[in-house]
Enzyme design. Structure first.
Site, PDB file in Angstrom:
ATOM      1  N   ASP A   1       0.826  -1.206   0.000  1.00  0.00           N
ATOM      2  CA  ASP A   1       0.000   0.000   0.000  1.00  0.00           C
ATOM      3  C   ASP A   1       0.861   1.258   0.000  1.00  0.00           C
ATOM      4  OD1 ASP A   1       1.036  -0.102   2.532  1.00  0.00           O
ATOM      5  OD2 ASP A   1      -0.869   0.198   3.577  1.00  0.00           O
TER       6      ASP A   1
ATOM      7  N   HIS B   1      24.954   4.900 -17.318  1.00  0.00           N
ATOM      8  CA  HIS B   1      23.887   5.082 -16.341  1.00  0.00           C
ATOM      9  C   HIS B   1      24.124   4.266 -15.074  1.00  0.00           C
ATOM     10  CE1 HIS B   1      20.914   6.420 -19.726  1.00  0.00           C
ATOM     11  NE2 HIS B   1      21.720   7.388 -19.340  1.00  0.00           N
TER      12      HIS B   1
ATOM     13  N   ASP C   1      26.930  12.612 -12.243  1.00  0.00           N
ATOM     14  CA  ASP C   1      25.911  13.214 -13.104  1.00  0.00           C
ATOM     15  C   ASP C   1      24.669  13.346 -12.244  1.00  0.00           C
ATOM     16  OD1 ASP C   1      23.891  13.791 -14.949  1.00  0.00           O
ATOM     17  OD2 ASP C   1      24.714  12.499 -16.505  1.00  0.00           O
TER      18      ASP C   1
ATOM     19  N   ASP D   1      20.830  19.716 -14.620  1.00  0.00           N
ATOM     20  CA  ASP D   1      21.454  18.470 -15.082  1.00  0.00           C
ATOM     21  C   ASP D   1      22.931  18.762 -15.288  1.00  0.00           C
ATOM     22  OD1 ASP D   1      22.137  16.058 -16.188  1.00  0.00           O
ATOM     23  OD2 ASP D   1      20.768  16.171 -17.878  1.00  0.00           O
TER      24      ASP D   1
ATOM     25  N   HIS E   1      27.301   8.826 -27.251  1.00  0.00           N
ATOM     26  CA  HIS E   1      26.018   9.494 -27.024  1.00  0.00           C
ATOM     27  C   HIS E   1      26.022  10.889 -27.648  1.00  0.00           C
ATOM     28  CE1 HIS E   1      27.789  11.996 -23.819  1.00  0.00           C
ATOM     29  NE2 HIS E   1      28.329  10.888 -23.328  1.00  0.00           N
TER      30      HIS E   1
ATOM     31  N   HIS F   1      20.677  17.763 -24.794  1.00  0.00           N
ATOM     32  CA  HIS F   1      19.231  17.583 -24.926  1.00  0.00           C
ATOM     33  C   HIS F   1      18.544  18.804 -24.325  1.00  0.00           C
ATOM     34  CE1 HIS F   1      19.206  16.610 -20.605  1.00  0.00           C
ATOM     35  NE2 HIS F   1      20.235  15.805 -20.844  1.00  0.00           N
TER      36      HIS F   1
ATOM     37  N   HIS G   1      14.941  15.408 -19.795  1.00  0.00           N
ATOM     38  CA  HIS G   1      14.957  15.365 -21.257  1.00  0.00           C
ATOM     39  C   HIS G   1      13.651  16.018 -21.686  1.00  0.00           C
ATOM     40  CE1 HIS G   1      18.478  12.638 -22.126  1.00  0.00           C
ATOM     41  NE2 HIS G   1      18.387  12.604 -20.813  1.00  0.00           N
TER      42      HIS G   1
ATOM     43  N   GLU H   1      27.190  18.268 -23.188  1.00  0.00           N
ATOM     44  CA  GLU H   1      27.788  17.194 -22.396  1.00  0.00           C
ATOM     45  C   GLU H   1      28.595  16.182 -23.215  1.00  0.00           C
ATOM     46  OE1 GLU H   1      24.902  14.247 -20.973  1.00  0.00           O
ATOM     47  OE2 GLU H   1      23.309  15.580 -21.650  1.00  0.00           O
TER      48      GLU H   1
ATOM     49  N   TYR I   1      34.934   7.562 -22.902  1.00  0.00           N
ATOM     50  CA  TYR I   1      34.817   6.388 -22.045  1.00  0.00           C
ATOM     51  C   TYR I   1      35.736   5.312 -22.620  1.00  0.00           C
ATOM     52  CZ  TYR I   1      30.707   9.239 -21.362  1.00  0.00           C
ATOM     53  OH  TYR I   1      29.877  10.312 -21.163  1.00  0.00           O
TER      54      TYR I   1
ATOM     55  N   ARG J   1      32.936  12.716 -18.340  1.00  0.00           N
ATOM     56  CA  ARG J   1      31.887  13.514 -18.969  1.00  0.00           C
ATOM     57  C   ARG J   1      31.845  14.864 -18.263  1.00  0.00           C
ATOM     58  NH1 ARG J   1      28.323  10.049 -18.844  1.00  0.00           N
ATOM     59  NH2 ARG J   1      26.942  10.581 -17.106  1.00  0.00           N
TER      60      ARG J   1
ATOM     61  N   GLU K   1      29.293  18.243 -18.169  1.00  0.00           N
ATOM     62  CA  GLU K   1      27.965  18.679 -18.618  1.00  0.00           C
ATOM     63  C   GLU K   1      27.555  19.963 -17.912  1.00  0.00           C
ATOM     64  OE1 GLU K   1      23.425  16.835 -18.883  1.00  0.00           O
ATOM     65  OE2 GLU K   1      24.896  15.962 -17.520  1.00  0.00           O
TER      66      GLU K   1
END
Length: 463
Positions: free
Chosen positions: A38, A238, A264, A275, A358, A362, A369, A409, A413, A430, A432
């Site tokens: 619940d 991710h 990130d 972001d 990538h 965005h 996004h 960004e 890698y 990275r 960004e």
């Protein structure tokens, strides 16, 4: 609550409906989602619904006529449920608090919708909204059942999502004020994590520093699940440090001296997201190999930022970053000139995608996004690279305008592999930032946290 902001947006939608021949727009907020037993997930309203109403309760609908009349349907006051779940606005207070013309209890939805759709030329609703098309079909059947009484049903179903997405792409001053603050809070959280970082901590402990800073600063929380990735985990786009605690694949590694940590993370403030990504040395000092790759990614970001300006195409920044990264990969020997040729050859064959797989940015706003078309709306298809090493025919990337907000960004890698010099192994980087397109270029909303390697090292030393 400034009801004038939301009324102006509804007026804009009504004008668009009139220009397209009229009709009624129907929009629902997001449903509550059960987590287990619940227990529900923390509630988050639908972004498009909130954009037009500023209302964040579940169980609400908006009807908007082409003449500008607005009707809100929401949950009634319920003292018993409010003891458990909190106060409800209720339909009696909604017109004065939200600035809508009329409000009714949610239970009247199926009664009122066929009435409002009768003799209308079109019904507008977001086609992507889960289950809404079936609800609309039922209401239209109810209208058609009255055909012998001379009542006409809408002949057209139009996608409201397309209209709203284009509106949301250009931010107004109300939105920009929130996004600037979200950028400040997000940057401060990153700085806190850098200062707290030391060998021996776990990734989730740095994540806790971020979450504390977000809430302490007044944000609702993270805008998305933060990525805190050290060592080889930084090469997983991710990676989630908290995955182990949730019983998911992944986990929370121990931060080790000599490795990098990639974070990130952004916060949500007033329903708007930041972001931000930074990559820094766990022990406060980049190794020569780490600094070399970091400076290459930073140069790629600077090239992309220079292309983030009015009149440039959305993809111009991406290709500028790709060119810098491709040249650097060749210069460093990560891509063999004897195999891949020059920079133009690397880009044409998409050989860079082994290390940069990538896009470079965005849209950003109510969603991380965010809504908005990436391709030009009024230009014909043309032959162009498909980004995978081939060619395709599609509309060109759209041109940037003042008021658009997007991320910038680039990254690299480098995973361990037999054909890669070991000094580069398991380095993931990275960088960004959030960029507002201005009349003369762009404003970076997230530079409250250092990006230059010397400044990052100084901050981590307590400078």
């Amino acid at each position: 609550m400034d009801t004038a902001v939301y009324r102006a947006r509804r007026d804009h939608v009504a004008a668009a409906l009139r220009a397209a021949g009229g009709g009624v727009a129907v929009l629902a907020t997001a449903p509550e989602r059960p987590r287990n037993g619940d227990n529900d997930h923390p509630y988050r309203h639908d972004s498009g619904f909130y954009y037009l109403t500023g209302f964040d309760e579940p169980g609400a609908w908006l009807l908007l006529d082409a003449d500008g009349r607005s009707l809100m349907l929401c949950r009634p006051k319920d003292p018993e449920r409010e003891v458990w779940d909190g106060l409800r606005l209720g339909p009696e207070a909604a017109p004065s608090v939200l600035g809508v013309d009329e409000a009714q209890p949610l239970a009247r939805l199926d009664e009122l919708l066929p009435q409002r759709l009768a003799d209308q030329p079109a019904v507008w609703f977001p086609f992507a909204a889960e289950g809404l098309a079936a609800r609309v079909a039922g209401w239209l059947d109810a209208v058609r059942a009255r055909a012998r009484q001379g009542v006409g049903a809408p002949a057209q179903q139009r996608d409201l999502g397309v209209l709203l997405d284009e509106m949301r792409l250009l931010k107004d001053e109300h939105e920009l004020a929130l996004m600037r603050r979200a950028g400040e809070l997000g940057a401060a959280a990153h700085a806190r994590a850098m200062q707290a970082c030391r060998p021996g901590l776990h990734e989730h402990e740095l994540e806790a520093e971020l979450l504390y800073a977000f809430r302490r600063g007044g944000a609702a929380g993270p805008a998305y699940v933060p990525i805190v990735a050290s060592g080889r985990n930084a090469c997983v786009l991710h990676h989630q440090a908290g995955a182990a605690a949730l019983g998911l694949q992944g986990g929370s590694a121990v931060l080790k001296a000599g490795e990098l940590c990639l974070i990130d993370a952004g916060c949500e403030l007033g329903s708007y997201a930041s972001d931000i990504t930074r990559t820094f040395p766990v022990d406060g000092r980049y190794t020569p190999a780490q600094r070399t790759l970091y400076e290459l990614v930073l140069a790629a970001q600077e090239a992309a930022i220079a292309e983030t300006r009015p009149g440039a195409r959305k993809m111009d920044g991406h290709w500028a970053a790709v060119r810098v990264l491709s040249a650097g990969l060749l210069d460093l020997g990560l891509l063999d000139r004897g195999v891949h040729g020059g920079v133009d050859d690397v880009i044409a064959a998409a050989a860079y995608r082994r290390f940069f797989m990538h896009g470079t940015g965005h849209w950003l706003g109510l969603d991380v996004h965010d809504a908005g078309e990436y391709l030009a709306l009024d230009e014909p298809p043309e032959d162009q690279p498909d980004g995978q090493g081939g060619r395709c025919t599609r509309r060109p990337s759209r041109r940037l305008q003042p008021g658009m907000v997007l991320t910038v960004e680039p990254g690299l890698y480098v995973r361990a592999a037999p054909d890669v010099d070991p000094r580069w192994w398991d380095i993931g980087i990275r960088i960004e930032d959030d960029a507002l397109v201005t009349p003369t270029g762009c404003e970076l909303l997230s530079r409250g946290v250092p990006v230059a390697p010397d400044e990052i090292e100084r901050l981590m030393r307590g400078g």
